[in-house]
Design an enzyme around this catalytic site. Structure first.
Site, short mmCIF file in Angstrom:
data_model
loop_
_atom_site.label_atom_id
_atom_site.label_comp_id
_atom_site.label_asym_id
_atom_site.label_seq_id
_atom_site.Cartn_x
_atom_site.Cartn_y
_atom_site.Cartn_z
N LYS A 79 47.83 49.69 48.00
CA LYS A 79 48.80 48.83 47.30
C LYS A 79 49.73 49.66 46.42
N CYS A 168 41.06 35.43 32.86
CA CYS A 168 40.62 36.72 33.41
C CYS A 168 39.67 37.45 32.47
N MET A 169 40.11 37.68 31.23
CA MET A 169 39.36 38.56 30.34
C MET A 169 38.78 37.87 29.10
N MET A 337 35.07 39.62 37.30
CA MET A 337 35.19 38.16 37.28
C MET A 337 33.92 37.41 37.69
N GLY A 374 41.24 43.32 34.66
CA GLY A 374 41.88 43.04 35.94
C GLY A 374 43.28 43.56 36.04
N GLN A 375 44.12 43.15 35.08
CA GLN A 375 45.54 43.44 35.19
C GLN A 375 45.90 44.74 34.46
N1 LIG Z 1 40.94 30.69 42.59
C1 LIG Z 1 41.14 31.70 41.75
N2 LIG Z 1 42.21 31.68 40.93
C2 LIG Z 1 42.39 32.67 40.05
C3 LIG Z 1 41.50 33.77 39.99
C4 LIG Z 1 40.39 33.78 40.88
O1 LIG Z 1 39.56 34.71 40.89
N3 LIG Z 1 40.24 32.73 41.74
N4 LIG Z 1 41.72 34.77 39.09
C5 LIG Z 1 42.49 34.50 37.89
C6 LIG Z 1 42.90 35.79 37.32
S1 LIG Z 1 41.64 36.86 36.87
C7 LIG Z 1 44.19 36.15 37.14
S2 LIG Z 1 44.54 37.60 36.33
C8 LIG Z 1 45.28 35.25 37.55
C9 LIG Z 1 46.52 35.94 38.09
O2 LIG Z 1 47.45 34.94 38.37
P1 LIG Z 1 49.03 35.12 38.24
O3 LIG Z 1 49.37 35.93 37.07
O4 LIG Z 1 49.60 33.76 38.29
O5 LIG Z 1 49.33 35.88 39.60
P2 LIG Z 1 50.37 37.01 39.98
O6 LIG Z 1 50.60 36.91 41.43
O7 LIG Z 1 49.91 38.30 39.46
O8 LIG Z 1 51.67 36.55 39.20
C10 LIG Z 1 52.55 37.46 38.61
C11 LIG Z 1 53.96 36.96 38.84
O9 LIG Z 1 54.87 37.84 38.15
C12 LIG Z 1 55.94 38.18 39.02
N5 LIG Z 1 56.48 39.46 38.53
C13 LIG Z 1 56.26 40.71 38.98
N6 LIG Z 1 56.86 41.62 38.18
C14 LIG Z 1 57.48 40.93 37.20
C15 LIG Z 1 58.26 41.30 36.07
O10 LIG Z 1 58.48 42.48 35.77
N7 LIG Z 1 58.71 40.28 35.28
C16 LIG Z 1 58.47 38.98 35.56
N8 LIG Z 1 58.96 38.07 34.74
N9 LIG Z 1 57.77 38.60 36.64
C17 LIG Z 1 57.25 39.56 37.43
C18 LIG Z 1 55.33 38.18 40.39
O11 LIG Z 1 56.32 37.98 41.39
C19 LIG Z 1 54.34 37.00 40.30
O12 LIG Z 1 54.94 35.79 40.65
O13 LIG Z 1 44.79 34.35 38.56
C20 LIG Z 1 43.71 33.59 38.15
N10 LIG Z 1 43.47 32.62 39.19
N1 LIG Z 2 43.02 44.11 45.61
C1 LIG Z 2 43.10 43.52 44.41
N2 LIG Z 2 42.62 44.14 43.32
C2 LIG Z 2 42.68 43.50 42.13
C3 LIG Z 2 43.31 42.23 41.98
C4 LIG Z 2 43.85 41.64 43.15
O1 LIG Z 2 44.43 40.54 43.10
N3 LIG Z 2 43.72 42.30 44.34
N4 LIG Z 2 43.34 41.62 40.78
C5 LIG Z 2 42.94 42.33 39.56
C6 LIG Z 2 42.44 41.36 38.59
S1 LIG Z 2 43.54 40.57 37.57
C7 LIG Z 2 41.11 41.12 38.41
S2 LIG Z 2 40.61 40.01 37.23
C8 LIG Z 2 40.10 41.90 39.11
C9 LIG Z 2 38.94 41.05 39.67
O2 LIG Z 2 38.01 41.89 40.22
P1 LIG Z 2 36.59 41.35 40.73
O3 LIG Z 2 35.98 40.48 39.73
O4 LIG Z 2 35.82 42.52 41.19
O5 LIG Z 2 37.01 40.47 42.01
P2 LIG Z 2 36.74 38.98 42.50
O6 LIG Z 2 36.93 39.00 43.97
O7 LIG Z 2 37.52 38.01 41.73
O8 LIG Z 2 35.20 38.64 42.18
C10 LIG Z 2 34.17 39.57 42.20
C11 LIG Z 2 32.89 39.06 42.79
O9 LIG Z 2 32.28 38.04 42.02
C12 LIG Z 2 31.29 37.51 42.87
N5 LIG Z 2 30.62 36.33 42.31
C13 LIG Z 2 30.83 35.01 42.56
N6 LIG Z 2 29.96 34.27 41.87
C14 LIG Z 2 29.16 35.11 41.18
C15 LIG Z 2 28.04 34.93 40.30
O10 LIG Z 2 27.59 33.83 40.00
N7 LIG Z 2 27.48 36.06 39.77
C16 LIG Z 2 27.92 37.31 40.09
N8 LIG Z 2 27.28 38.34 39.55
N9 LIG Z 2 28.95 37.50 40.93
C17 LIG Z 2 29.57 36.41 41.46
C18 LIG Z 2 32.07 37.26 44.14
O11 LIG Z 2 31.19 37.18 45.25
C19 LIG Z 2 33.00 38.47 44.18
O12 LIG Z 2 32.58 39.43 45.13
O13 LIG Z 2 40.68 42.59 40.21
C20 LIG Z 2 41.85 43.34 39.86
N10 LIG Z 2 42.15 44.12 41.04
S1 SF4 Z 3 46.06 51.05 39.69
FE1 SF4 Z 3 44.74 49.82 41.04
S2 SF4 Z 3 46.14 49.03 42.61
FE2 SF4 Z 3 47.19 50.77 41.62
S3 SF4 Z 3 46.68 52.54 42.88
FE3 SF4 Z 3 45.17 52.44 41.22
S4 SF4 Z 3 43.46 51.33 42.11
FE4 SF4 Z 3 45.23 50.92 43.42
MO LIG Z 4 42.56 38.91 36.34
#
Ligand SMILES: Nc1nc2c(c(=O)[nH]1)N[C@H]1C(S)=C(S)[C@@H](COP(=O)(O)OP(=O)(O)OC[C@H]3O[C@@H](n4cnc5c(=O)[nH]c(N)nc54)[C@H](O)[C@@H]3O)O[C@H]1N2
Ligand SMILES: Nc1nc2c(c(=O)[nH]1)N[C@H]1C(S)=C(S)[C@@H](COP(=O)(O)OP(=O)(O)OC[C@H]3O[C@@H](n4cnc5c(=O)[nH]c(N)nc54)[C@H](O)[C@@H]3O)O[C@H]1N2
Ligand code: SF4
Ligand SMILES: [Mo]
Length: 750
Positions: A79, A168-169, A337, A374-375
């Site tokens: 990525k 997220c956090m 998460m 995460g972010q």
């Molecule tokens: N079902 C489910 N839903 C989840 C989660 C999950 O595990 N399961 N995880 C949650 C978590 S941990 C997170 S962090 C959230 C993430 O959820 P979001 O924050 O809603 O997802 P992103 O796609 O990261 O959205 C970022 C947006 O910013 C835009 N963007 C990129 N660069 C810029 C910039 O410089 N300025 C501006 N203004 N915009 C920009 C991108 O195009 C994108 O639309 O989702 C949550 N939702």
């Molecule tokens: N490729 C990629 N990388 C990312 C992101 C992305 O969108 N794409 N997003 C970033 C962000 S904002 C975040 S928050 C992180 C998230 O990073 P992670 O938390 O590692 O990712 P997730 O896939 O949301 O969930 C992790 C695991 O939680 C497990 N899980 C579900 N239920 C339970 C439970 O009851 N107990 C336990 N122990 N585990 C459970 C699921 O099976 C899953 O494998 O990733 C970051 N990195």
């Molecule tokens: S910051 Fe995360 S997404 Fe970017 S190169 Fe490193 S591991 Fe990959």
């Molecule tokens: Mo996140």
């Protein structure tokens, strides 16, 4: 389950190959890179915070390579390596849009921002300050989030300031604050190179933090007898390097963590000296219990009991405890998460901290509890900077009169300016939009029209004619389609700012090209808006560097101090870890540790000082097993969980527009066990209708034993098939973080 070296190498091949690509790409870029100018920056995506170099040729961003001198040692995942495509994509928003007669039409910046200023000011006048809100992101720069925070708190005078880090956090914040007194991890990535045991719980590190995973895999390969324990119901790519994989019913790992503590105590793997010096005990909210009380609390949590609750074999739990607690071994826990996105997310965090506290495996190279963020800037930009409703900058709280008074002094405001009314947390904020208590919302750098749980409900609120929704984004999204005003933001590479990643490393991301079309950096947009609203004196800066100097000053005398991380230093260095109180300070690898953390006096008599706690002791909390909000029943017999795959980022707006990543995997599928697929009569690729109490979505089936029987998984990256039409919006009563990880569904062949 010993893994031979050969098998280990084989099973990690997929992840390593992806990671290594960054390395070879660098060589490629260097070989064919004549005429390219390289500038240091930070990856746009995950909280790993990899250092990059951005390659520009002919005024265009053309390539990205890893920074050899940063913690990622030159490596990037796919990525990050493909990031140059994002700002160059033809779909970029290039002009402001306003809704006229139901349609979004192009307009000028002047018209768009005048309208936003008027609507927000009118709303405050007519309906009070809490009728407006700001919803930000862990992906904005610190200066951008700070500008939004100051404009809304000190300008509009509301605490309705939130962001996606609540999704997220928030539970990690709650865990750190209750266990140790201050937010943010205490260890650093270098600890990976010293650890003998990795305890990965609720973290799919291989897919979500690939460069951290690469470092773990390397340590396992070269560090001698290094063990990896994975605790996740699914057999993820992370689990493929595990020596021990604990599988269980979702939501039952609190019992498992308590049972591990039970075994550790029973078998004498505790560090009595450390406990006596630096650990207190508590139940509920008060830390007034004793070590003896804790042992009594653990009596219930025998491995047999935990097996009954969780379905995880007791021998696995005992083995995990013995590996974790082995005397003389250094243990590093990572989680994300799987623990945070739970109605008992804070408790789950506390229970991880407990294991480190009772074994004393904390504050030493290779031994630390470590919540991976995460972010890229959830830590620096939102948690530290105070971008959640209950916070103020750098550890202060909006509910504390003395903290508000201090911020008023620092910001040069009249006493009483900062609001004392509590703000709304993320889910409550969108519920207030639904009830029209909030009438105007400014959404920046996040896509809640896809990422909120139970999303249909909140989409209706955003779409309503009675709410005024402003969205700043770089692409059209499922949220911009609901907006009244869309502001085209400058993207990564087109603007500058600071990111703070998981290990407290602050680094500068660089501007290397001009924004496309009429796009503007979020920072400039907010400063412009502040001036139009009559709050220009609050946001007086000409550029982010000036704001950064104010931010350093605001953080100066706090436990989050980084006065020493000047703009000049950020330009030169490859990131600095705070605390960093003076310009000559090298930064801090391990917090709370005497001799390392500048905030611990040199003559402190103990090894560690938890200075955020009144008695300077960390707290072991007694947290019982508690079921998730929804568990399967007759009508909805399956667990539903959601998360990520390695190729894509969140709502897919950016990675979905990278052709290689889109080809690799784009559409959401439902990951289903072969036995369950058979039961409902679908084959691989056949369509499955997934229904919860909130909604139904049809997904193609990915028949695999990655998910256990009785549980299905869907990734969150698809903007057409949105898993959040199914998820539940219940949240942790402490952290208010929603339970994205667990709800109940039924499955039918479609
Ligand atoms: N079902 C489910 N839903 C989840 C989660 C999950 O595990 N399961 N995880 C949650 C978590 S941990 C997170 S962090 C959230 C993430 O959820 P979001 O924050 O809603 O997802 P992103 O796609 O990261 O959205 C970022 C947006 O910013 C835009 N963007 C990129 N660069 C810029 C910039 O410089 N300025 C501006 N203004 N915009 C920009 C991108 O195009 C994108 O639309 O989702 C949550 N939702
Ligand atoms: N490729 C990629 N990388 C990312 C992101 C992305 O969108 N794409 N997003 C970033 C962000 S904002 C975040 S928050 C992180 C998230 O990073 P992670 O938390 O590692 O990712 P997730 O896939 O949301 O969930 C992790 C695991 O939680 C497990 N899980 C579900 N239920 C339970 C439970 O009851 N107990 C336990 N122990 N585990 C459970 C699921 O099976 C899953 O494998 O990733 C970051 N990195
Ligand atoms: S910051 Fe995360 S997404 Fe970017 S190169 Fe490193 S591991 Fe990959
Ligand atoms: Mo996140």
């Amino acid at each position: 389950m010993a893994v031979s070296r050969r098998r280990f190498l084989f099973t990690t091949a997929a992840a390593s190959a992806l990671a290594a690509l960054g390395k070879s790409s660098e060589t490629l870029a260097e070989a064919g890179g004549t005429g390219i100018t390289w500038t240091k920056g930070v990856c746009r995506y995950c909280g790993t915070g990899c250092g990059v170099y951005k390659g520009v040729m002919g005024g265009k961003l053309v390539a990205v390579k890893g920074d050899k001198y940063n913690h990622n040692q030159g490596f990037l995942c796919l990525k990050g390596f493909l990031l140059a495509q994002v700002p160059n994509h033809p779909d970029r928003l290039k002009k402001p849009l306003v809704r006229k007669n139901g349609k979004l039409v192009e307009t000028s910046w002047d018209e768009a921002l005048s309208l936003v200023a008027k609507r927000f000011k009118d709303s405050v006048k007519k309906h009070g300050a809490d009728s407006v809100a700001f919803y930000g992101s862990g992906q904005g720069y610190t200066e951008e989030s700070y500008a939004g925070n100051k404009l809304f708190r000190a300008g509009f005078r509301t605490n309705n300031i939130e962001g996606n880090p609540r999704l997220c956090m928030a539970s990690a914040v709650g865990g750190y604050v209750t266990s140790f007194g201050k937010d943010e991890p205490m260890g650093c990535y270098e600890d990976i190179d010293h650890a003998d045991v990795f305890f990965l719980i609720g973290s799919n590190t291989a897919e979500c933090h690939p460069i951290i995973f690469r470092r773990i895999a390397k340590r396992k390969e070269t560090g001698g007898d290094v063990k990896v324990i994975v605790v996740d119901p699914r057999r993820t790519p992370t689990a493929r390097i595990a020596d021990l994989h604990l599988r269980f019913k979702p939501g039952t790992d609190l019992a498992i963590l308590n049972a591990m503590a039970h075994v550790i105590v029973k078998e004498g793997m505790v560090d009595e000296k450390f406990i006596k010096e630096s650990v207190g005990f508590g139940q509920g909210k008060a830390a007034d219990k004793s070590w003896e009380d804790y042992k009594a609390f653990l009596e219930t949590y025998t491995p047999e009991y935990a097996e009954k609750v969780s379905g995880c074999p007791k021998d696995d739990i005992i083995a995990a405890a013995r590996i974790f607690g082995a005397k003389g071994k250094r243990t590093l826990s990572f989680w994300t998460m799987g623990l945070n996105q739970r109605t008992r997310g804070v408790w789950a965090n506390n229970l991880c901290h407990n294991l480190h506290l009772i074994t004393g495996k904390i504050g030493m190279p290779g031994s630390t509890p470590f919540s991976l963020t995460g972010q890229p800037n959830a830590c620096g930009g939102v948690r530290d900077q105070g971008g959640l409703s209950h916070l103020l900058p750098y550890g202060r709280l909006s509910g504390k009169p003395e903290h508000r008074a201090l911020m008023e002094k620092l910001w040069g405001l009249e006493p009483g300016t900062l609001p004392d009314r509590p703000g709304k947390h993320a889910v409550a904020m969108f519920q207030a939009l639904e009830s029209k208590d909030i009438k105007c919302i400014y959404i920046m750098c996040t896509n809640p029209g896809q990422s909120l749980p139970n999303v249909d409900r909140y989409r209706k609120a955003m779409k309503s004619k009675d709410t005024f929704v402003v969205v700043s984004d770089i692409f059209p999204t499922r949220t911009t389609e609901l907006a009244d005003v869309v502001l085209p933001a400058a993207a990564w590479g087109e603007k500058e700012g600071v990111y703070g990643c998981s290990e407290r490393r602050y680094q500068l991301d660089s501007k290397v090209v001009e924004p496309v079309g009429e796009a503007r950096p979020d920072f400039d947009i907010l400063v412009d808006l502040a001036h139009r609203c009559g709050f220009g004196d609050l946001l007086p800066w000409k550029n982010p560097a000036e704001a950064w100097d104010e931010i350093r000053r605001i953080a100066k005398d706090t436990p989050y101090a980084f006065w020493g991380i000047t703009r000049e230093r950020l330009h030169k260095d490859h990131g600095v870890l705070w605390p960093c109180p003076t310009e000559g300070h090298p930064g801090t690898k391990r917090r709370y540790v005497r001799g390392e953390d500048p905030l611990v006096p040199a003559d402190w008599p103990k090894r560690m000082m938890f200075y955020g706690k009144p008695d300077k002791k960390a707290v072991v909390w007694f947290r019982p097993q508690k079921d998730p909000q929804e568990v399967p029943d007759k009508e909805y017999p399956f667990y539903f969980t959601t998360g990520r795959v390695i190729e894509h980022w969140h709502t897919g707006t950016m990675t979905g527009r990278c052709k290689e990543l889109a080809h690799a995997r784009r559409d959401a599928e439902v990951e289903i066990h072969p036995d369950d697929a058979k039961k409902i009569g679908v084959r691989a690729g056949g369509m499955v209708k997934v229904t919860s109490r909130r909604g139904s979505v049809v997904f193609p089936a990915n028949v695999t034993d990655t998910s256990p029987r009785g549980m299905v998984f869907v990734n969150m990256h698809d903007e057409k098939r949105m898993c959040n039409e199914i998820t539940v919006d219940a949240y942790d009563p402490g952290s208010k973080q929603p339970e994205f990880k667990i709800c109940a569904v039924k499955l039918e062949k479609a």
